[in-house]
Design a protein around this motif. Structure first.
Motif, PDB file in Angstrom:
ATOM      1  N   GLN A 400     -11.220  10.575  12.016  1.00  0.00           N
ATOM      2  CA  GLN A 400     -11.336  11.990  11.519  1.00  0.00           C
ATOM      3  C   GLN A 400     -10.798  12.261  10.063  1.00  0.00           C
ATOM      4  N   LYS A 401     -10.003  11.398   9.546  1.00  0.00           N
ATOM      5  CA  LYS A 401      -9.553  11.749   8.188  1.00  0.00           C
ATOM      6  C   LYS A 401     -10.370  11.824   7.221  1.00  0.00           C
ATOM      7  N   THR A 402     -10.191  12.321   6.140  1.00  0.00           N
ATOM      8  CA  THR A 402     -11.117  12.351   5.105  1.00  0.00           C
ATOM      9  C   THR A 402     -10.517  11.143   4.161  1.00  0.00           C
ATOM     10  N   SER A 403     -11.610  10.824   3.005  1.00  0.00           N
ATOM     11  CA  SER A 403     -11.579   9.647   2.415  1.00  0.00           C
ATOM     12  C   SER A 403     -10.074   9.711   1.748  1.00  0.00           C
ATOM     13  N   ASN A 404      -9.498  10.967   1.135  1.00  0.00           N
ATOM     14  CA  ASN A 404      -8.417  11.213   0.542  1.00  0.00           C
ATOM     15  C   ASN A 404      -7.137  11.092   1.318  1.00  0.00           C
ATOM     16  N   GLU A 405      -7.233  11.573   2.537  1.00  0.00           N
ATOM     17  CA  GLU A 405      -6.368  11.304   3.429  1.00  0.00           C
ATOM     18  C   GLU A 405      -6.094   9.935   3.893  1.00  0.00           C
ATOM     19  N   ILE A 406      -7.111   8.987   4.039  1.00  0.00           N
ATOM     20  CA  ILE A 406      -7.131   7.817   4.100  1.00  0.00           C
ATOM     21  C   ILE A 406      -6.218   6.924   2.933  1.00  0.00           C
ATOM     22  N   GLU A 407      -6.651   7.309   1.813  1.00  0.00           N
ATOM     23  CA  GLU A 407      -6.084   6.800   0.587  1.00  0.00           C
ATOM     24  C   GLU A 407      -4.524   7.034   0.524  1.00  0.00           C
ATOM     25  N   ILE A 408      -4.104   8.224   0.977  1.00  0.00           N
ATOM     26  CA  ILE A 408      -2.881   8.656   0.883  1.00  0.00           C
ATOM     27  C   ILE A 408      -2.016   8.263   1.898  1.00  0.00           C
ATOM     28  N   SER A 409      -2.500   8.132   3.153  1.00  0.00           N
ATOM     29  CA  SER A 409      -1.453   7.556   4.321  1.00  0.00           C
ATOM     30  C   SER A 409      -1.758   5.951   4.475  1.00  0.00           C
ATOM     31  N   LEU A 410      -2.751   5.530   4.080  1.00  0.00           N
ATOM     32  CA  LEU A 410      -2.837   3.780   4.322  1.00  0.00           C
ATOM     33  C   LEU A 410      -3.583   3.088   3.026  1.00  0.00           C
ATOM     34  N   GLY A 411      -3.606   3.759   1.911  1.00  0.00           N
ATOM     35  CA  GLY A 411      -3.833   3.286   0.586  1.00  0.00           C
ATOM     36  C   GLY A 411      -3.187   1.769   0.290  1.00  0.00           C
ATOM     37  N   ALA A 412      -3.851   1.023  -0.306  1.00  0.00           N
ATOM     38  CA  ALA A 412      -3.416  -0.463  -0.356  1.00  0.00           C
ATOM     39  C   ALA A 412      -2.271  -0.456  -1.459  1.00  0.00           C
ATOM     40  N   GLN A 413      -1.979   0.732  -2.058  1.00  0.00           N
ATOM     41  CA  GLN A 413      -0.823   0.891  -2.972  1.00  0.00           C
ATOM     42  C   GLN A 413       0.607   1.180  -2.018  1.00  0.00           C
ATOM     43  N   ASN A 414       0.401   1.389  -0.756  1.00  0.00           N
ATOM     44  CA  ASN A 414       1.626   1.718   0.065  1.00  0.00           C
ATOM     45  C   ASN A 414       2.105   0.372   0.546  1.00  0.00           C
ATOM     46  N   ASP A 415       3.547   0.401   0.542  1.00  0.00           N
ATOM     47  CA  ASP A 415       4.301  -0.547   1.306  1.00  0.00           C
ATOM     48  C   ASP A 415       3.838  -1.093   2.272  1.00  0.00           C
ATOM     49  N   GLY A 416       4.113  -2.241   2.933  1.00  0.00           N
ATOM     50  CA  GLY A 416       3.741  -2.907   4.190  1.00  0.00           C
ATOM     51  C   GLY A 416       2.367  -3.736   4.085  1.00  0.00           C
ATOM     52  N   TRP A 417       1.551  -3.395   3.044  1.00  0.00           N
ATOM     53  CA  TRP A 417       0.400  -4.235   2.847  1.00  0.00           C
ATOM     54  C   TRP A 417       0.749  -5.568   2.132  1.00  0.00           C
ATOM     55  N   LYS A 418      -0.141  -6.529   2.615  1.00  0.00           N
ATOM     56  CA  LYS A 418       0.251  -7.891   2.122  1.00  0.00           C
ATOM     57  C   LYS A 418      -1.319  -8.462   1.901  1.00  0.00           C
ATOM     58  N   PHE A 419      -1.233  -9.445   0.795  1.00  0.00           N
ATOM     59  CA  PHE A 419      -2.651  -9.769   0.417  1.00  0.00           C
ATOM     60  C   PHE A 419      -2.776 -11.256   0.347  1.00  0.00           C
ATOM     61  N   TRP A 420      -3.890 -11.659   0.496  1.00  0.00           N
ATOM     62  CA  TRP A 420      -4.310 -13.199   0.332  1.00  0.00           C
ATOM     63  C   TRP A 420      -4.303 -13.433  -0.856  1.00  0.00           C
TER      64      TRP A 420
END
Length: 420
Positions: A400-420
């Motif tokens: 149900q989240k909007t695109s903007n809400e996804i970027e704010i809450s889960l965006g890859a700029q947030n801590d917790g993300w790891k990258f290959w």
């Protein structure tokens, strides 16, 4: 040890920043990641024999019984760690097609066939039932690599579930380089792209996997294409403007070919000029430092490249309005991206642009019916976000989240993300 859901993976879209159309004639072009991304949430399904593909942004919801998938055929081609074949395996494609007869839209069929092809190659008949929920903050079908971004997300998730790669471990500020796992994701995402596009260049999935930027050059058919990566190209502020003007890529490419035939000397000089500025941009982008002078130089190259594309006849009044507004308001330099004839424009923003000016610019674009996205150029590729056992996550809330809400809450700029 096989990874257990829930978890999220994410991959960026891309824009071509230099060399479009010239690439058709064997000239180099540069594509770069943008911070707009696709997000894929993996959660258990209600039944252990049910796999679900849920893609609310395009209205696709489809489920299959795992026991009905063509495991016997797929297992003939995969012994040990799965390796992609040169071409799609016709037997597997044929068996998957039998499971998709109720899909009545091309976009649904493409997404579902790509998903199932990757699933039977990267998972096993013993895999638990799962639900794959896809959300994209990228405009779909706007030439921004959305299908490759989705393919990279599916590949990384299924590769984790199949225990073919290790969980990502690099932080957002760590330098990246080619490694066995990222190359595995890239190669299988390319197979997913083949399900959708038939004969893709491989550039979109490379950028979505590795991030940064890629210079690529299609050679004559007997010579492999050349790809040169710029993994750690620093993020730059970018305004992406979708004019919503439909265009036919094939017609635009055909018209450029006609010009090269009718005005060979003039057209040859234009294409050579595009090649020269693309190579100059590459030399700027690979520097270990990226100062104000380098950024100003790239903006000038944006302006020149757009002018040369106008000369090839691939601009459009909607794109020119977008460019004129950014010039009038002095916010940066704008060029078309991709095939042209409508579609999207990209503006490499000046270092200091006042918020009020950006707000006014967006309002003017809105009055024209354009969509705008403040994003960045460059940055990380495919990433992984686990959820701790003590954190409850509601997939319906994710839907149900909007695109903007996804970027704010889960965006890859947030801590917790790891990258290959």
């Amino acid at each position: 040890m096989t990874l257990s859901p829930p978890f999220i993976v994410s991959a960026p879209g891309k824009v071509i920043i230099f060399g479009e159309h010239a690439a058709v004639f064997g000239k180099p072009a540069i594509a770069a990641a943008v911070s707009l991304r696709t997000y894929l949430l993996v959660t258990p399904s209600d039944s252990k024999d049910e796999i679900i593909l849920d893609f609310p942004d395009i209205g696709l919801y489809q489920s299959w019984k795992s026991s009905e998938l063509p495991w016997d055929v797929a297992e003939k081609y995969q012994q040990g760690k799965p390796q992609p074949t040169d071409e799609l395996v016709p037997e597997i494609v044929s068996e998957i097609a039998k499971l998709l007869t109720d899909l009545d839209k091309t976009i649904f069929y493409a997404a579902a066939s790509s998903f199932l092809y990757l699933y039977v190659n990267l998972c096993s008949r013993h895999s638990e039932g799962l639900r794959f929920t896809v959300r994209s903050t990228l405009p779909i079908g706007a030439g921004l690599g959305s299908s490759a971004s989705i393919s990279v997300c599916l590949t990384s998730a299924l590769s984790l579930l199949g225990n073919h790669i290790k969980p990502a471990f690099l932080k957002k500020d760590d330098l990246t380089s080619d490694n066995e796992d990222s190359l595995f994701i890239d190669s299988w995402a390319y197979m997913g792209e083949k399900c959708i596009h038939g004969n893709p260049s491989g550039i979109d999935n490379a950028v979505a996997t590795h991030g940064g930027a890629v210079m690529f050059q299609r050679m004559q058919s007997s010579i492999p294409s050349v790809r040169t990566t710029m993994r750690n190209f620093p993020p730059l502020k970018l305004l992406l403007t979708n004019t919503r003007q439909p265009r036919r890529t094939a017609e635009l490419v055909s018209n450029v070919s006609r010009l090269t035939n009718e005005f060979p000397k003039t057209s040859s000089n234009i294409l050579d000029a595009i090649e020269a500025l693309t190579r100059e941009a590459y030399n700027i982008m690979i520097r270990p430092f990226f100062d104000e002078a380098a950024r100003n130089r790239l903006r000038e190259l944006f302006q020149i490249n757009h002018g040369l594309l106008i000369a090839l006849g691939v601009s459009h009044p909607t794109l020119e309005r977008a460019r004129m507004l950014t010039d009038e308001m002095n916010v940066g330099k704008t060029k078309l991206t991709g095939a042209g004839g409508g579609g999207c424009a990209i503006t490499l923003l000046n270092d200091q642009v006042e918020d009020e000016i950006m707000k006014n610019l967006k309002l003017k674009y809105e009055e024209l019916g354009y969509e705008t996205y403040e994003t960045s150029l460059g940055g990380k590729g495919v990433g992984f976000l686990p959820f701790n056992n003590d954190v409850s996550f509601n997939p319906e809330n994710f839907k149900q989240k909007t695109s903007n809400e996804i970027e704010i809450s889960l965006g890859a700029q947030n801590d917790g993300w790891k990258f290959w």
